[in-house]
Design an enzyme around this catalytic site. Structure first.
Site, PDB file in Angstrom:
ATOM      1  N   ASP A 432     -35.412 -42.551   7.489  1.00  0.00           N
ATOM      2  CA  ASP A 432     -35.178 -42.479   6.051  1.00  0.00           C
ATOM      3  C   ASP A 432     -35.533 -43.830   5.421  1.00  0.00           C
ATOM      4  O   ASP A 432     -35.717 -44.828   6.127  1.00  0.00           O
ATOM      5  CB  ASP A 432     -33.701 -42.127   5.823  1.00  0.00           C
ATOM      6  CG  ASP A 432     -33.398 -41.841   4.363  1.00  0.00           C
ATOM      7  OD1 ASP A 432     -34.324 -41.488   3.616  1.00  0.00           O
ATOM      8  OD2 ASP A 432     -32.216 -41.972   3.970  1.00  0.00           O
ATOM      9  N   GLU A 435     -40.068 -45.995   2.553  1.00  0.00           N
ATOM     10  CA  GLU A 435     -41.202 -46.125   1.602  1.00  0.00           C
ATOM     11  C   GLU A 435     -41.744 -47.552   1.555  1.00  0.00           C
ATOM     12  O   GLU A 435     -42.939 -47.691   1.314  1.00  0.00           O
ATOM     13  CB  GLU A 435     -40.761 -45.662   0.212  1.00  0.00           C
ATOM     14  CG  GLU A 435     -40.470 -44.173   0.132  1.00  0.00           C
ATOM     15  CD  GLU A 435     -39.185 -43.773   0.843  1.00  0.00           C
ATOM     16  OE1 GLU A 435     -38.240 -44.584   0.848  1.00  0.00           O
ATOM     17  OE2 GLU A 435     -39.146 -42.677   1.413  1.00  0.00           O
ATOM     18  N   ASP A 511     -34.667 -36.379  -1.604  1.00  0.00           N
ATOM     19  CA  ASP A 511     -33.431 -36.079  -2.342  1.00  0.00           C
ATOM     20  C   ASP A 511     -33.670 -35.108  -3.489  1.00  0.00           C
ATOM     21  O   ASP A 511     -33.713 -35.480  -4.656  1.00  0.00           O
ATOM     22  CB  ASP A 511     -32.814 -37.382  -2.847  1.00  0.00           C
ATOM     23  CG  ASP A 511     -32.392 -38.270  -1.686  1.00  0.00           C
ATOM     24  OD1 ASP A 511     -32.242 -37.738  -0.564  1.00  0.00           O
ATOM     25  OD2 ASP A 511     -32.218 -39.477  -1.888  1.00  0.00           O
TER      26      ASP A 511
HETATM   27  C1  GLC Z   1     -31.152 -41.037   1.314  1.00  0.00           C
HETATM   28  C2  GLC Z   1     -31.662 -39.815   2.058  1.00  0.00           C
HETATM   29  C3  GLC Z   1     -30.552 -38.824   2.240  1.00  0.00           C
HETATM   30  C4  GLC Z   1     -29.398 -39.504   2.980  1.00  0.00           C
HETATM   31  C5  GLC Z   1     -28.927 -40.731   2.219  1.00  0.00           C
HETATM   32  C6  GLC Z   1     -27.888 -41.523   2.981  1.00  0.00           C
HETATM   33  O1  GLC Z   1     -30.800 -40.697   0.018  1.00  0.00           O
HETATM   34  O2  GLC Z   1     -32.764 -39.247   1.417  1.00  0.00           O
HETATM   35  O3  GLC Z   1     -31.006 -37.708   2.941  1.00  0.00           O
HETATM   36  O4  GLC Z   1     -28.342 -38.618   3.134  1.00  0.00           O
HETATM   37  O5  GLC Z   1     -30.027 -41.598   1.957  1.00  0.00           O
HETATM   38  O6  GLC Z   1     -28.351 -41.961   4.194  1.00  0.00           O
END
Ligand code: GLC
Length: 849
Positions: A432, A435, A511
């Site tokens: 995650d 980017e 998200d």
């Molecule tokens: C980001 C991710 C999401 C995750 C969050 C906390 O927003 O896209 O899926 O739950 O971070 O880690």
């Protein structure tokens, strides 16, 4: 940064704190206008080309090359190289500059095809057996023709070149041309008329108009006169695509920097284009079967909840394979560490037969007492400020350093560290924030001048490297599996991609929001991701982000499950705002009995279809084809499919027409031309090339099966591998003949790469009044558990006899009785379904008369 934006800039954490606070004070709207969270994360304003400043190039001399031609274009050099009969690489670079190859490219050595050249004063041509590339000398421009002489794609009058350092290419188009692909994009399926951009962005709570999302896959497909071609603009800078958005007769693409490098890929089938594009950038791997099961996740699960939610799935008989561990499992969000209670939860889950995936973010907490930070600092592993100091930015752990994944040492270090998760029993890694997202950086990422040094000591700026950051992190993660669990199939899920990342990972679309717009948008979005070489894709089922008015209702969740159970990657994931009172839980049973039953029905169906789904992924690994396919992918000869974005093919043979609008209980379904379609629920057959209206009450997902097809199925199980697959069901819809090439392997290890797999071809042929079944064992190098096949013929008539050579099959009194026989048949007269049980070693044709 403009003042206005500064005011909008609020970190996600702060935004969430604001929601909780405002719920107490009742000032939600004032504190958090609907678009704030999204506005904060979009990059700075686009930089359009100055159209007055385009300088046409012309060929001053040229030189034949072993695989193409080199052009002297004055201040620039052009290279046109034939990679295969159907693919050409076009580069225009400054004199002295090398041609560009990004890490997105998987195959570098191509066998030069046979080709011929001709030259006149105006033109130079290169022709393979399949395409001709015509190069106009003055002004310089290229034209691609197919072997029938049709112009497939052609530079427009504005030509190609550089405007103020920005590489660009203008192409001719006309109103009949449509565009698809471009990786992960918001909005609809067909990108004609759209302005698109690529700059990997943590687009929290995006919507259908958000321009910059998480991935950059600069590849698209043009479809004109029923013929498709592809263009891959291999440029890692921020790039732009004006797809006939200004005028009907041209489109263009350009980037903020880098070189003009693109590949022209011939079709004419969309599938051919994707196959060739993924030969260049790599095919996805055959995934482990468990990863195709259902996944459950929430940001904020306690260790107890993780265990209890999984148990509840079992108690309620809703199949589930995998629980996800979000950032909470770490020690203070320090990557590659554990909070002991979560480690215990992992152990319990594994003992109970579940799989587990842990999130992993790239940023490393700036903490002198933390091993990762110490090692990274000692070894010079971080991204740097222009003055050579370490760049520090805020993410979940607070102030953090960012690994420089451009260096192979850093990637190796990362791969090795994955042992801290994989050796504890973690099965998959979820990358995650790659980017990379930086809460306090300008535009939610690093400044553009942050420096990344490569293995040769050469420096790249963040501006150039940004769109590749997640690609390299994901490569390192994939290799972490090969290092730590050498014969286990890797499973990596990522939020960020560049072209080629499909070699390493599946994608989820970040998200999204719990609303109908997102459910609708997920279909064209996944379709375009699939057309861009990434078959393994899914959206958070039920929606991730919540805000007032955007929480899943029972109806929304039920409709989402109806779609979600058929996503290539199927995960229910949501954010922890439930804690602040926005929405409650988002597990299937949280919405009442009706929705729980609907969830059970469709998730169970996914598990029944697992052999079909797995085979579909195997196809993708072979030829890059999508699993969730827009209708245009299979039906490019039927122009009525070009804009359909609320129906899709789930694999080769099943078409789904979900309800994605609130309150709707019936819908129109378009049945593409050239096929007969069988209603999965009623068995009624319809000719293609018409629209029909079908009933679609809550809980009914309209499904149509292509006539003359075989769909391999199994009995439902509560997790993949729960039971041995001993009887393969061959769901057969037949009026003429159908066949299926069935692939099987251990579904978990890499032994298949050593040839340990089976391929069996099934044929079911109608010959006059009889039907013949044959199995043709092609490759048999895997010890299969399958002992029998149940041929399940729909819309059948009662047979007089069923026989294989001299062996007359017994007639069973019921479907249940049939299961206890070695061979035999049963005719269900109410359903008009004939079941024939056939031993796996039946060497003769089975004749149904
Ligand atoms: C980001 C991710 C999401 C995750 C969050 C906390 O927003 O896209 O899926 O739950 O971070 O880690």
């Amino acid at each position: 940064m403009p003042k206005q934006l500064n005011a909008l800039k609020m970190s996600k954490k702060m935004a969430q704190a604001a929601i909780s606070l405002s719920l107490l004070t009742g000032t939600v709207a004032a504190v958090l206008p609907a678009n704030v969270a999204f506005a904060e994360t979009q990059p700075e304003a686009d930089t359009p080309l100055d159209k007055q400043n385009l300088k046409p190039l012309s060929v001053q001399s040229l030189e034949a090359l072993e695989n193409g031609v080199k052009l002297n274009l004055g201040d620039y050099q052009g290279f046109i190289r034939l990679f295969s009969e159907d693919m050409a690489k076009i580069s225009v670079v400054k004199n002295g500059e090398a041609e560009f190859i990004s890490p997105g490219i998987a195959k570098k050595d191509w066998k030069t095809p046979d080709f011929k050249t001709t030259e006149t004063d105006q033109e130079y041509t290169l022709s393979t057996n399949e395409i001709t590339v015509k190069i106009n000398k003055s002004p310089f421009g290229v034209k691609f023709l197919d072997k029938q002489g049709n112009v497939i794609n052609e530079d427009a009058a504005q030509g190609v070149g550089y405007e103020n350092g920005k590489p660009y290419a203008f192409k001719k188009t006309d109103a009949t041309e449509n565009f698809y692909g471009f990786g992960e994009q918001s909005g609809g399926l067909n990108k004609r008329g759209k302005s698109l951009g690529m700059w990997n962005t943590d687009a929290y709570s995006y919507n259908k108009n958000t321009k910059y999302l998480y991935t950059s896959i600069p590849f698209f497909i043009g479809l004109k006169d029923k013929k498709a071609y592809g263009i891959f603009f291999d440029n890692t800078y921020r790039s732009y695509y004006e797809m006939a958005s200004e005028k009907d007769d041209y489109y263009y693409f350009y980037a903020n920097g880098g070189t003009l490098t693109y590949y022209f890929i011939n079709g004419p089938e969309i599938g051919d284009v994707i196959d060739r594009y993924t030969e260049l950038t790599g095919k996805s791997e055959t995934p482990p079967m468990w990863s195709l099961g259902f996944h459950q996740s929430k940001w904020g699960y306690t260790p107890e909840e993780l265990v209890n939610v999984a148990k509840t799935y079992r108690e309620k008989k809703i199949p589930l394979d995998t629980m996800h561990f979000d950032i909470d499992y770490m020690d203070g969000y320090r990557v590659f560490t554990w909070n002991d209670q979560y480690k215990q939860a992992l152990k319990t889950l594994k003992d109970d037969g579940f799989h587990a995936i842990t999130i992993n973010d790239p940023a490393v907490k700036q903490d002198e007492n933390y091993r990762m930070y110490q090692e990274g600092s000692q070894n010079n592993y971080w991204a740097k400020n222009p003055d050579g100091s370490t760049f520090i930015g805020e993410v979940w752990p607070g102030k953090s350093a960012f690994p420089n994944f451009l260096k192979s040492d850093v990637r190796n270090w990362w791969s090795n560290n994955l042992g801290t998760l994989l050796n504890e029993g973690v099965d998959g890694i979820w990358n995650d924030m790659n980017e990379p997202a930086v809460f306090d950086g300008p535009f939610h990422t690093m400044p553009l001048d942050i420096v990344f040094e490569d293995d040769n000591g050469e420096k790249k700026t963040h501006e150039e490297y940004h769109n590749l950051y997640g690609h390299h992190e994901t490569e390192a993660t994939y290799n972490g599996f090969l290092k730590n669990k050498p014969n286990t199939r890797p499973f990596v899920l990522t939020r960020d991609m560049y072209a080629g990342t499909q070699r390493y990972a599946a994608l989820w679309t970040g998200d999204n929001v719990s609303n109908w717009e997102h459910l609708q948008m997920s279909i064209p979005m996944n379709a375009n991701v699939g057309l861009s070489g990434v078959p393994f894709v899914g959206n958070d089922i039920g929606g991730f982000a919540k805000s007032p008015g955007n929480v899943p209702t029972p109806e929304l969740f039920a409709r989402w499950i109806e779609v979600g159970a058929f996503l290539p990657f199927a995960r229910d994931h949501y954010d922890n705002s439930a804690k602040s009172g926005l929405g409650s839980g988002q597990e299937p049973w949280e919405f009442g009995k009706e929705v729980e039953d609907i969830s059970r029905k469709y998730i169970s169906m996914r598990y029944e279809l697992m052999p079909y789904l797995y085979n579909q992924f195997k196809e993708s690994a072979k030829n890059g084809q999508p699993v969730q396919q827009p209708l245009v992918y299979q039906f490019q000869d039927d122009a009525k499919t070009y804009n359909i974005e609320d129906q899709f093919m789930f694999g080769d043979s099943m078409m789904l027409a979900p309800v994605v609008k609130e309150g709707q209980t019936s819908r129109e379904v378009y049945l593409p031309a050239g096929e007969t379609w069988v209603d999965y629920w009623t068995g009624e057959a319809y000719e293609g090339n018409q629209s029909i209206t079908v009933n679609a009450e809550l809980g009914t997902l309209p499904i149509f099966v292509k006539n003359n097809s075989i769909i391999p199925r199994q009995e439902v199980e509560q997790s993949t591998g729960e039971k041995k697959l001993e009887n393969l069901i061959l769901d057969t819809y037949l009026t003429d003949k159908a066949s299926y090439s069935f692939y099987e392997d251990d579904a978990a290890t890499l032994d298949y790469k050593q040839g340990e797999y089976n391929i069996t071809d099934f044929h079911v042929d109608k010959k006059g009044s009889s039907i013949e079944f044959t199995q043709d064992k092609k490759t048999q190098n895997y010890t299969s558990d399958i002992k029998s096949y149940t041929l399940k013929l729909h819309n059948a008539e009662e047979p007089k006899k069923v026989q294989a050579a001299d062996d007359k099959y017994a007639q069973a009194g019921s479907a249940a009785e049939l299961t206890s026989l070695k061979s035999g048949y049963f005719f269900d007269s109410a359903e008009k379904v004939l079941y024939v049980k056939i031993p796996v070693n039946e060497n003769h044709k089975v004749k149904i008369q």
